[in-house]
Design a protein around this motif. Sequence first.
Motif, PDB file in Angstrom:
ATOM      1  N   ILE A 126      49.128  26.544  72.368  1.00 26.34           N
ATOM      2  CA  ILE A 126      47.759  26.476  73.026  1.00 26.34           C
ATOM      3  C   ILE A 126      47.034  25.644  71.978  1.00 26.34           C
ATOM      4  O   ILE A 126      46.675  26.167  71.045  1.00 26.34           O
ATOM      5  N   GLU A 127      46.399  24.508  72.541  1.00 26.68           N
ATOM      6  CA  GLU A 127      45.741  23.597  71.515  1.00 26.68           C
ATOM      7  C   GLU A 127      44.043  23.845  71.766  1.00 26.68           C
ATOM      8  O   GLU A 127      43.742  23.915  72.981  1.00 26.68           O
ATOM      9  N   ILE A 128      43.359  24.329  70.666  1.00 23.27           N
ATOM     10  CA  ILE A 128      42.005  24.624  70.820  1.00 23.27           C
ATOM     11  C   ILE A 128      41.179  23.216  70.474  1.00 23.27           C
ATOM     12  O   ILE A 128      41.493  22.963  69.146  1.00 23.27           O
ATOM     13  N   PRO A 129      40.739  22.399  71.121  1.00 22.54           N
ATOM     14  CA  PRO A 129      40.105  21.013  70.912  1.00 22.54           C
ATOM     15  C   PRO A 129      39.411  21.112  69.827  1.00 22.54           C
ATOM     16  O   PRO A 129      38.319  21.754  69.554  1.00 22.54           O
ATOM     17  N   ASP A 130      39.750  20.101  68.868  1.00 22.06           N
ATOM     18  CA  ASP A 130      39.049  20.027  67.566  1.00 22.06           C
ATOM     19  C   ASP A 130      38.910  21.430  66.662  1.00 22.06           C
ATOM     20  O   ASP A 130      38.214  21.418  65.509  1.00 22.06           O
ATOM     21  N   LYS A 131      39.792  22.421  67.011  1.00 24.79           N
ATOM     22  CA  LYS A 131      39.663  23.554  66.286  1.00 24.79           C
ATOM     23  C   LYS A 131      40.868  23.857  65.573  1.00 24.79           C
ATOM     24  O   LYS A 131      41.154  24.179  64.287  1.00 24.79           O
ATOM     25  N   GLY A 132      41.952  23.918  66.430  1.00 23.48           N
ATOM     26  CA  GLY A 132      43.420  24.203  65.885  1.00 23.48           C
ATOM     27  C   GLY A 132      44.392  24.241  67.028  1.00 23.48           C
ATOM     28  O   GLY A 132      44.212  24.147  68.056  1.00 23.48           O
ATOM     29  N   PHE A 133      45.635  25.096  66.661  1.00 26.54           N
ATOM     30  CA  PHE A 133      46.704  25.571  67.496  1.00 26.54           C
ATOM     31  C   PHE A 133      47.066  26.739  67.235  1.00 26.54           C
ATOM     32  O   PHE A 133      46.969  27.304  66.327  1.00 26.54           O
ATOM     33  N   ILE A 134      47.272  27.251  68.317  1.00 24.49           N
ATOM     34  CA  ILE A 134      47.769  28.811  68.464  1.00 24.49           C
ATOM     35  C   ILE A 134      49.255  28.657  69.092  1.00 24.49           C
ATOM     36  O   ILE A 134      49.424  27.953  70.107  1.00 24.49           O
ATOM     37  N   ILE A 135      50.174  29.234  68.195  1.00 23.63           N
ATOM     38  CA  ILE A 135      51.590  29.447  68.546  1.00 23.63           C
ATOM     39  C   ILE A 135      51.941  30.685  69.129  1.00 23.63           C
ATOM     40  O   ILE A 135      51.748  31.778  68.250  1.00 23.63           O
TER      41      ILE A 135
END
Length: 390
Positions: A126-135
């Motif tokens: 799950i990509e959080i735009p301009d914030k990071g990634f959740i695996i």
Amino acid sequence: MKIIHTSDWHLGQDFYNFDRKEEHLYFFQQLNNLVRLEQPDVMVVCGDIYHTATPSNAATKLYTEQMVALHESCPTMQMVVIAGNHDSCSRLESTGEVWRLAQVTVVGGIERDEISNDWITERHIIEIPDKGFIIAVPFINEKNYPIFTELQKVVENKNTKSLPVVMTGHLAVTGTDFTGHEILMGGITSEPLANLGKGYDYLALGHIHCPQTLKESNDRARYSGSPLPVNFDEKYPHSVSVVNINHHQDTVDIKEVHIQPLYHFFEIPQNAMPLEDALNALQQFNDTTLGYVRINVLVKDFVPVDAQLRIQEIMQLKKNLRYCNLNQIREKTTVTNERQKLNTQEIKTMNPLELAKIFYQEKYGDQINADEERLLSEVIDNVKNEESNH
């Protein structure tokens, strides 16, 4: 990226026939207040949403209402929910598309491509735009643990801006403090942290209820713990975690936020006493605080048949307390014989029943009774018969 990390809600738990909905609502009030205060980018819920795989309608309704309330407390917040070992992954995922309207991503299980048999990795990222990634990795069989490192490789290729990477997991990590889980540990396997890879900035863990940051991880892996104790052995504060990460491979700031319980867990007396002393301690206990009660009684032979009735009579006057059970602690008798020392060869050649009797006496300071000896003999005979038939 700012994350609120929580897990192991165990909604719908029936605790000694007491409904805990009121307690969970009290927790959600605190969680909502925290969300409004922190305005996080993401909230991760790391498994065991429900206490059983077939939750009641009341538990499902509570979950639905509170997830909507959390969304309303911070409409920009993404929420990622993974299944735990207590959850039904298919049940959680069945309404996943609807939940996307409230910024909620639900990951119940893993899937493989029918042709290549490769894991379908995109559903876990799950990509959080301009914030990071959740695996988002849910509870899985240990044979599938290589998916953790596989997903980190995929994210590494995507993460061209060096944004924070948060990975979830619902499992027991080797070396973790399992306090409160002793009864279950015979059926729990643990995995070395090193086997889960190193491509994350924060590993948000669920499954173990004792909140703790794993030292081996350089403060990058943590169990948020459960918000409510689920048994009398969880004698520690319960919490959720607020995590801040600025960049990939940067230091992680973790803040533990204690959840105040509506009902406390009381053991009366703290150390087991004979029944009369235990009843006296119960009578004198100040019940101005809401709580569950376990009575610790020291037993030499057996508990009198009227013990439960006498406890119930006292409990009728304790309006704020909920009586759960009588915990019998067997009194150790004085053993005059010196401890029998056995070497490995002696143990191998001994009759299993005799070995069991020695163990019983060492542990309880008393002789095994005739009925117990008979049952043990039957079990040993059955095992011998099964071995001879194979």
